[in-house]
Design a protein around this motif. Structure first.
Motif, short mmCIF file in Angstrom:
data_model
loop_
_atom_site.label_atom_id
_atom_site.label_comp_id
_atom_site.label_asym_id
_atom_site.label_seq_id
_atom_site.Cartn_x
_atom_site.Cartn_y
_atom_site.Cartn_z
N ALA A 72 37.70 29.76 52.61
CA ALA A 72 38.90 29.01 52.27
C ALA A 72 40.12 29.66 52.90
CB ALA A 72 39.08 28.95 50.76
N PHE A 73 41.13 28.84 53.13
CA PHE A 73 42.44 29.29 53.57
C PHE A 73 43.39 28.93 52.44
CE2 PHE A 73 40.07 28.80 57.42
CZ PHE A 73 40.47 29.88 58.19
N ILE A 74 43.98 29.95 51.82
CA ILE A 74 44.73 29.75 50.58
C ILE A 74 46.07 30.49 50.63
CG2 ILE A 74 44.71 30.12 48.07
CD1 ILE A 74 41.64 30.18 48.21
N VAL A 75 47.10 29.82 50.11
CA VAL A 75 48.37 30.47 49.78
C VAL A 75 48.37 30.62 48.27
CG1 VAL A 75 50.89 30.28 49.78
CG2 VAL A 75 49.58 29.46 51.76
N PHE A 76 48.53 31.84 47.80
CA PHE A 76 48.46 32.14 46.37
C PHE A 76 49.85 32.13 45.74
CE2 PHE A 76 44.58 33.89 48.10
CZ PHE A 76 43.64 33.51 47.17
N SER A 77 49.88 31.83 44.46
CA SER A 77 51.12 31.90 43.70
C SER A 77 51.60 33.36 43.67
CB SER A 77 50.88 31.43 42.27
OG SER A 77 51.96 31.81 41.44
N PRO A 78 52.90 33.57 43.78
CA PRO A 78 53.40 34.95 43.70
C PRO A 78 53.42 35.49 42.27
CG PRO A 78 55.23 33.44 43.99
CD PRO A 78 53.97 32.62 44.10
N PHE A 79 53.08 34.66 41.29
CA PHE A 79 53.18 35.05 39.88
C PHE A 79 51.89 35.60 39.30
CE2 PHE A 79 56.23 31.61 40.64
CZ PHE A 79 57.38 32.37 40.53
N GLN A 80 50.83 35.62 40.11
CA GLN A 80 49.55 36.16 39.64
C GLN A 80 48.85 36.78 40.84
OE1 GLN A 80 47.03 34.15 36.55
NE2 GLN A 80 45.76 33.69 38.31
N SER A 81 48.16 37.86 40.61
CA SER A 81 47.52 38.56 41.73
C SER A 81 46.40 37.71 42.33
CB SER A 81 46.95 39.90 41.27
OG SER A 81 45.78 39.71 40.49
N ILE A 82 46.12 37.97 43.58
CA ILE A 82 45.02 37.29 44.28
C ILE A 82 43.71 37.57 43.54
CG2 ILE A 82 43.66 37.27 46.41
CD1 ILE A 82 46.33 37.93 47.88
N ASP A 88 39.41 34.64 37.98
CA ASP A 88 39.46 33.62 36.92
C ASP A 88 38.73 32.35 37.35
OD1 ASP A 88 40.93 35.36 35.37
OD2 ASP A 88 42.82 34.24 35.55
N TRP A 89 38.95 31.93 38.60
CA TRP A 89 38.29 30.73 39.11
C TRP A 89 36.77 30.93 39.17
CZ3 TRP A 89 35.79 29.78 43.92
CH2 TRP A 89 35.46 28.44 44.15
N LYS A 90 36.34 32.09 39.67
CA LYS A 90 34.90 32.37 39.72
C LYS A 90 34.30 32.39 38.32
CE LYS A 90 33.37 35.70 42.28
NZ LYS A 90 33.28 37.01 42.93
N ARG A 91 34.99 33.00 37.38
CA ARG A 91 34.48 33.07 36.01
C ARG A 91 34.35 31.66 35.42
NH1 ARG A 91 36.69 37.27 34.73
NH2 ARG A 91 38.81 36.51 34.51
N PHE A 92 35.36 30.82 35.64
CA PHE A 92 35.31 29.45 35.13
C PHE A 92 34.16 28.68 35.77
CE2 PHE A 92 36.18 24.96 35.54
CZ PHE A 92 36.27 24.60 34.20
N THR A 93 34.04 28.72 37.10
CA THR A 93 32.99 27.95 37.77
C THR A 93 31.61 28.50 37.45
OG1 THR A 93 33.30 29.23 39.82
CG2 THR A 93 34.48 27.12 39.65
N ALA A 94 31.51 29.80 37.22
CA ALA A 94 30.23 30.37 36.80
C ALA A 94 29.80 29.80 35.45
CB ALA A 94 30.32 31.89 36.74
N SER A 95 30.75 29.69 34.55
CA SER A 95 30.45 29.17 33.22
C SER A 95 30.24 27.66 33.23
CB SER A 95 31.60 29.54 32.27
OG SER A 95 31.41 28.94 31.02
N ALA A 96 31.19 26.93 33.81
CA ALA A 96 31.15 25.47 33.75
C ALA A 96 30.11 24.86 34.68
CB ALA A 96 32.54 24.91 34.08
#
Length: 143
Positions: A72-82, A88-96
């Motif tokens: 992926a090519f991503i621009v991240f929010s400056p308000f949360q670390s990469i 968090d995304w991996k944890r959610f997709t692992a669960s869901a």
């Protein structure tokens, strides 16, 4: 006994602009199996990406799914670390979605247009090199 992998810090230095583009690779734990590159899984993953874009956690410019990893090519929010955003995304997709991801991920900040062109081409050609399609535009597991 396998050697221990060095953990990557994934910390953005303060001098890097907030709109920096990153090249990301995330691997599935089970390699050489088709975990990601089928329509139902791809649609569900892309829905999670769009949802997090609505939350302004990231802007994904390209995400391409291979059978056992994604780029992926991503621009991240400056308000949360990469690291937190991806974890968090991996944890959610692992669960869901029941995806068994490898721990951690690879990230590289894109520094110039030549680097972007090279990495973008690499990603689009990945399914062609793997013999999964004849032309990059034929690969349907990208957003």
């Amino acid at each position: 006994m396998l050697p221990q992998r060095k953990r990557l810090p994934h910390e953005q230095p303060p001098w890097v602009p907030d709109d920096a583009l990153y090249f990301i690779t995330v691997n599935c734990a089970q390699r050489h199996a088709n975990t990601l590159a089928h329509s139902q899984m791809a649609n569900a993953l892309f829905d999670t990406v769009a949802y997090r874009e609505k939350l302004l956690q990231w802007k994904v410019h390209l995400m391409l799914l291979m059978p056992d990893h994604l780029h992926a090519f991503i621009v991240f929010s400056p308000f949360q670390s990469i690291k937190k955003t991806i974890s968090d995304w991996k944890r959610f997709t692992a669960s869901a979605l029941k995806i068994d991801w490898q721990s951690d991920f690879f990230e590289h900040r894109i520094r110039n247009q030549a680097e972007l062109d090279e990495k973008w081409s690499y990603v689009l050609q990945n399914p062609v090199r793997a013999g999964l399609c004849l032309n990059p535009e034929d690969w349907k597991f990208k957003r």
